[in-house]
Design a protein around this motif. Structure first.
Motif, short mmCIF file in Angstrom:
data_model
loop_
_atom_site.label_atom_id
_atom_site.label_comp_id
_atom_site.label_asym_id
_atom_site.label_seq_id
_atom_site.Cartn_x
_atom_site.Cartn_y
_atom_site.Cartn_z
N GLY A 75 40.89 37.38 40.73
CA GLY A 75 40.34 38.77 40.51
C GLY A 75 39.08 38.55 40.24
N LYS A 77 35.73 41.13 38.14
CA LYS A 77 35.45 41.98 37.12
C LYS A 77 35.29 43.36 37.76
N ASP A 78 34.87 43.51 39.07
CA ASP A 78 34.74 44.91 39.46
C ASP A 78 35.92 45.61 39.84
N LEU A 79 37.12 45.07 39.73
CA LEU A 79 38.31 45.61 39.73
C LEU A 79 38.73 46.28 38.38
N GLY A 80 38.21 45.54 37.36
CA GLY A 80 38.36 46.08 36.02
C GLY A 80 37.53 47.25 35.68
N ALA A 82 36.18 49.20 38.07
CA ALA A 82 36.75 50.49 38.78
C ALA A 82 37.74 51.14 38.11
N SER A 83 38.87 50.29 37.68
CA SER A 83 40.06 50.97 36.81
C SER A 83 39.49 51.70 35.53
N LEU A 84 38.56 51.00 34.72
CA LEU A 84 37.87 51.84 33.69
C LEU A 84 37.27 53.11 34.05
N GLN A 85 36.51 52.89 35.24
CA GLN A 85 35.68 54.28 35.74
C GLN A 85 36.83 55.37 36.01
N ARG A 86 37.97 54.85 36.58
CA ARG A 86 38.88 55.90 36.88
C ARG A 86 39.66 56.47 35.76
N ILE A 87 39.78 55.76 34.47
CA ILE A 87 40.49 56.27 33.51
C ILE A 87 39.26 57.36 32.58
#
Length: 104
Positions: A75, A77-80, A82-87
């Motif tokens: 995986g 860090k950009d996946l994490g 991006a998830s945090l940005q959505r939240i």
């Protein structure tokens, strides 16, 4: 150095933990450099494996020095991020990731 590290396997990661008692004293600078080099070599090894193994070419991964450890995670860090940005409802244009390594 081998007697001062512990290998750790997780479901989607592998790491080396530095366990020496003197980590925060005279070995600190040497330890930090050693962990940096280990992270660089781990990243190079994974990239080389990706070049020779077609099944791994598109696999995202992250190799990093966490200060007292080095981990290679499947995986990135950009996946994490991006998830945090959505939240929190943030856009990429309004977000800056500064890293997660703590230093003294």
């Amino acid at each position: 150095m081998a007697d001062k590290v512990k290998l750790v396997r997780k479901e989607r990661a592998v790491g080396v933990l530095y366990e020496a008692e003197k980590h925060r004293t005279e070995l600190h600078r040497t330890t930090t450099l050693m962990l940096d080099e280990l992270a660089v070599h781990a990243r190079q090894a994974v990239r080389e494996e990706q070049r020779t193994n077609a099944a791994l070419r598109s696999m995202p991964f992250c190799a990093f020095n966490g200060g007292r450890d080095v981990f290679v995670d499947v995986g990135s860090k950009d996946l994490g991020i991006a998830s945090l940005q959505r939240i929190v409802g943030a856009t990429p244009q309004s977000t800056l990731h500064m890293g997660d390594q703590f230093t003294q």
